[in-house]
Write a protein that holds these residues in place. Structure first.
Motif, PDB file in Angstrom:
ATOM      1  N   PHE A  80      56.339   0.782  58.077  1.00  0.00           N
ATOM      2  CA  PHE A  80      56.255  -0.607  57.613  1.00  0.00           C
ATOM      3  C   PHE A  80      54.957  -1.160  58.178  1.00  0.00           C
ATOM      4  O   PHE A  80      54.856  -1.418  59.382  1.00  0.00           O
ATOM      5  N   VAL A  81      53.949  -1.282  57.333  1.00  0.00           N
ATOM      6  CA  VAL A  81      52.600  -1.608  57.795  1.00  0.00           C
ATOM      7  C   VAL A  81      52.078  -2.822  57.032  1.00  0.00           C
ATOM      8  O   VAL A  81      52.092  -2.844  55.790  1.00  0.00           O
ATOM      9  N   ILE A  82      51.634  -3.824  57.766  1.00  0.00           N
ATOM     10  CA  ILE A  82      50.972  -4.995  57.194  1.00  0.00           C
ATOM     11  C   ILE A  82      49.518  -4.954  57.642  1.00  0.00           C
ATOM     12  O   ILE A  82      49.230  -4.951  58.837  1.00  0.00           O
ATOM     13  N   SER A  83      48.604  -4.904  56.675  1.00  0.00           N
ATOM     14  CA  SER A  83      47.187  -4.794  56.989  1.00  0.00           C
ATOM     15  C   SER A  83      46.440  -6.083  56.631  1.00  0.00           C
ATOM     16  O   SER A  83      46.691  -6.674  55.576  1.00  0.00           O
ATOM     17  N   ASP A  84      45.584  -6.505  57.521  1.00  0.00           N
ATOM     18  CA  ASP A  84      44.700  -7.659  57.313  1.00  0.00           C
ATOM     19  C   ASP A  84      45.442  -8.930  56.911  1.00  0.00           C
ATOM     20  O   ASP A  84      45.056  -9.615  55.956  1.00  0.00           O
ATOM     21  N   PRO A  85      46.513  -9.280  57.637  1.00  0.00           N
ATOM     22  CA  PRO A  85      47.165 -10.559  57.345  1.00  0.00           C
ATOM     23  C   PRO A  85      46.364 -11.719  57.921  1.00  0.00           C
ATOM     24  O   PRO A  85      45.713 -11.587  58.962  1.00  0.00           O
ATOM     25  N   SER A  86      46.401 -12.837  57.257  1.00  0.00           N
ATOM     26  CA  SER A  86      45.685 -14.032  57.713  1.00  0.00           C
ATOM     27  C   SER A  86      46.574 -15.245  57.473  1.00  0.00           C
ATOM     28  O   SER A  86      46.994 -15.494  56.339  1.00  0.00           O
ATOM     29  N   ILE A  87      46.865 -15.980  58.541  1.00  0.00           N
ATOM     30  CA  ILE A  87      47.732 -17.164  58.458  1.00  0.00           C
ATOM     31  C   ILE A  87      46.969 -18.361  59.004  1.00  0.00           C
ATOM     32  O   ILE A  87      46.430 -18.308  60.121  1.00  0.00           O
ATOM     33  N   HIS A  88      46.931 -19.438  58.230  1.00  0.00           N
ATOM     34  CA  HIS A  88      46.238 -20.663  58.646  1.00  0.00           C
ATOM     35  C   HIS A  88      47.241 -21.826  58.638  1.00  0.00           C
ATOM     36  O   HIS A  88      47.659 -22.273  57.576  1.00  0.00           O
ATOM     37  N   LEU A  89      47.618 -22.277  59.827  1.00  0.00           N
ATOM     38  CA  LEU A  89      48.517 -23.414  59.962  1.00  0.00           C
ATOM     39  C   LEU A  89      47.699 -24.660  60.303  1.00  0.00           C
ATOM     40  O   LEU A  89      46.787 -24.602  61.133  1.00  0.00           O
ATOM     41  N   GLU A  90      48.055 -25.773  59.656  1.00  0.00           N
ATOM     42  CA  GLU A  90      47.291 -27.009  59.850  1.00  0.00           C
ATOM     43  C   GLU A  90      48.224 -28.214  59.870  1.00  0.00           C
ATOM     44  O   GLU A  90      49.303 -28.203  59.269  1.00  0.00           O
ATOM     45  N   VAL A  91      47.766 -29.247  60.568  1.00  0.00           N
ATOM     46  CA  VAL A  91      48.400 -30.561  60.536  1.00  0.00           C
ATOM     47  C   VAL A  91      47.305 -31.570  60.206  1.00  0.00           C
ATOM     48  O   VAL A  91      46.282 -31.626  60.898  1.00  0.00           O
ATOM     49  N   ASN A  92      47.501 -32.350  59.139  1.00  0.00           N
ATOM     50  CA  ASN A  92      46.445 -33.299  58.763  1.00  0.00           C
ATOM     51  C   ASN A  92      46.512 -34.557  59.636  1.00  0.00           C
ATOM     52  O   ASN A  92      47.391 -34.692  60.505  1.00  0.00           O
ATOM     53  N   LYS A  93      45.607 -35.480  59.421  1.00  0.00           N
ATOM     54  CA  LYS A  93      45.511 -36.669  60.275  1.00  0.00           C
ATOM     55  C   LYS A  93      46.742 -37.558  60.194  1.00  0.00           C
ATOM     56  O   LYS A  93      47.025 -38.313  61.122  1.00  0.00           O
ATOM     57  N   SER A  94      47.471 -37.482  59.097  1.00  0.00           N
ATOM     58  CA  SER A  94      48.694 -38.282  58.970  1.00  0.00           C
ATOM     59  C   SER A  94      49.909 -37.580  59.563  1.00  0.00           C
ATOM     60  O   SER A  94      51.020 -38.102  59.504  1.00  0.00           O
ATOM     61  N   GLY A  95      49.698 -36.396  60.133  1.00  0.00           N
ATOM     62  CA  GLY A  95      50.787 -35.682  60.793  1.00  0.00           C
ATOM     63  C   GLY A  95      51.575 -34.761  59.887  1.00  0.00           C
ATOM     64  O   GLY A  95      52.621 -34.241  60.305  1.00  0.00           O
ATOM     65  N   GLN A  96      51.092 -34.513  58.677  1.00  0.00           N
ATOM     66  CA  GLN A  96      51.804 -33.656  57.738  1.00  0.00           C
ATOM     67  C   GLN A  96      51.398 -32.200  57.951  1.00  0.00           C
ATOM     68  O   GLN A  96      50.236 -31.847  57.822  1.00  0.00           O
ATOM     69  N   PRO A  97      52.363 -31.308  58.268  1.00  0.00           N
ATOM     70  CA  PRO A  97      52.017 -29.893  58.450  1.00  0.00           C
ATOM     71  C   PRO A  97      52.004 -29.157  57.114  1.00  0.00           C
ATOM     72  O   PRO A  97      52.725 -29.523  56.185  1.00  0.00           O
ATOM     73  N   ASN A  98      51.202 -28.109  57.045  1.00  0.00           N
ATOM     74  CA  ASN A  98      51.108 -27.369  55.779  1.00  0.00           C
ATOM     75  C   ASN A  98      52.229 -26.364  55.592  1.00  0.00           C
ATOM     76  O   ASN A  98      52.324 -25.730  54.538  1.00  0.00           O
ATOM     77  N   TRP A  99      53.098 -26.193  56.593  1.00  0.00           N
ATOM     78  CA  TRP A  99      54.216 -25.261  56.436  1.00  0.00           C
ATOM     79  C   TRP A  99      55.470 -25.951  55.883  1.00  0.00           C
ATOM     80  O   TRP A  99      56.529 -25.352  55.803  1.00  0.00           O
ATOM     81  N   VAL A 100      55.357 -27.209  55.524  1.00  0.00           N
ATOM     82  CA  VAL A 100      56.439 -27.897  54.811  1.00  0.00           C
ATOM     83  C   VAL A 100      56.133 -27.816  53.322  1.00  0.00           C
ATOM     84  O   VAL A 100      55.106 -28.309  52.865  1.00  0.00           O
ATOM     85  N   PHE A 101      57.021 -27.161  52.575  1.00  0.00           N
ATOM     86  CA  PHE A 101      56.774 -26.920  51.161  1.00  0.00           C
ATOM     87  C   PHE A 101      57.445 -27.974  50.306  1.00  0.00           C
ATOM     88  O   PHE A 101      58.365 -28.676  50.738  1.00  0.00           O
ATOM     89  N   GLU A 102      56.997 -28.069  49.059  1.00  0.00           N
ATOM     90  CA  GLU A 102      57.461 -29.117  48.152  1.00  0.00           C
ATOM     91  C   GLU A 102      58.003 -28.521  46.857  1.00  0.00           C
ATOM     92  O   GLU A 102      57.680 -28.968  45.766  1.00  0.00           O
ATOM     93  N   GLY A 103      58.825 -27.515  46.983  1.00  0.00           N
ATOM     94  CA  GLY A 103      59.428 -26.917  45.810  1.00  0.00           C
ATOM     95  C   GLY A 103      60.536 -27.786  45.245  1.00  0.00           C
ATOM     96  O   GLY A 103      60.990 -28.762  45.849  1.00  0.00           O
ATOM     97  N   LYS A 104      60.972 -27.431  44.038  1.00  0.00           N
ATOM     98  CA  LYS A 104      62.049 -28.176  43.397  1.00  0.00           C
ATOM     99  C   LYS A 104      63.371 -27.874  44.080  1.00  0.00           C
ATOM    100  O   LYS A 104      63.688 -26.737  44.382  1.00  0.00           O
TER     101      LYS A 104
END
Length: 277
Positions: A80-104
């Motif tokens: 089980f091999v994962i190659s070259d993964p890249s994860i970018h987590l961010e919080v904007n100035k209003s405090g909203q994190p990018n790991w909160v999704f907005e699906g239906k």
């Protein structure tokens, strides 16, 4: 040909997360003589207004599981091999994190819940009897965290992780090497057997993190019954609290002096329901 299902997969991810998924490489899946999966060049878009264009990218992901041992509920993961993964987590100035999704949101089902089916279980309620790993690792990973509100920035590169497990009654070990904010970090962890953890038995655990600005570790027992507890030594060594804070992207204020060195040496002891420090 699983490439014919890319559009369906992209649509499901879009509905569930509100993000755009792109699979630029091939998807391959076979089940005989082993279950094998491979996909490459995968990207998930970031939330609107964030710095990075992609929240998640994978160079490739592959897995190989032996088929016939599954009949007797033995999971043998050859690779089980994962190659070259890249994860970018961010919080904007209003405090909203990018790991909160907005699906239906799915509408609640009006159908009657099905009756639970009897399960045939292995160790301590697990649906398997045993599991073993062959080549299980992450190669050349990257990770960033950016908080626009506080100004904190963390960047890790050259992340390599390897997991070793020959069976539930064999030792488990995890090793991670990375460069965090331009400084090397080593993380090692081991458990005498996962079988003891699963069955709630006392287990021996060793963990250690080593870096220029911080070293910490625990060496001793882990108990779950009659109450969760530790029975061993915990140590922390920070040569400079100020330099540690600066390294982690949260430097002390100009008017605040460096508190200097910090050491912690703690001994835990568990006796029934009581844990002493």
């Amino acid at each position: 040909n699983w490439n014919n299902y890319k559009a369906d997969i992209v649509a499901i991810v879009k509905e569930s997360t509100g993000r755009e998924l792109s699979i630029n490489g091939d998807i391959n899946l076979s089940i005989f003589p082993s279950i094998q999966f491979y996909a490459s060049d995968i990207h998930l878009s970031n939330a609107a207004g964030m710095t990075a264009s992609k929240m998640l990218s994978l160079g490739s992901i592959s897995a190989k599981v032996k088929l016939f041992p599954l009949i007797s509920r033995h999971v043998v993961i050859d690779s089980f091999v994962i190659s070259d993964p890249s994860i970018h987590l961010e919080v904007n100035k209003s405090g909203q994190p990018n790991w909160v999704f907005e699906g239906k949101e799915k509408e609640p089902s009006k159908e009657k819940e099905p009756e639970p089916k009897p399960s045939y279980e292995g160790e301590a309620g697990l649906p398997i009897k045993n599991i073993s790993f062959g080549d299980v690792r992450i190669d050349n990973g990257q990770f960033t965290f950016n908080n626009a509100g506080t100004g904190q920035k963390i960047a890790a590169k050259d992340i390599n992780m390897k997991v070793v497990l020959q069976g539930l009654d064999s030792p488990f070990s995890l090793s991670i090497k990375l460069i965090l904010n331009n400084e090397p970090v080593l993380i090692d962890a081991s458990i005498d057997t996962l079988k003891k953890i699963i069955n709630g038995m006392p287990s021996l655990v060793k963990t250690k993190l080593t870096s220029k600005h911080l070293s910490l570790g625990y060496d001793g027992g882990l108990h779950q019954k009659p109450a969760p507890g530790l029975d061993g030594d915990f140590n922390v060594n920070i040569p400079s609290v100020g330099r540690l804070a600066a390294w982690l992207g949260q430097p002390l204020g100009s008017s605040q002096p460096d508190p200097g060195k910090l050491e912690i040496h703690a001994k835990f002891k568990t006796d029934g329901n009581q844990v002493s420090l």
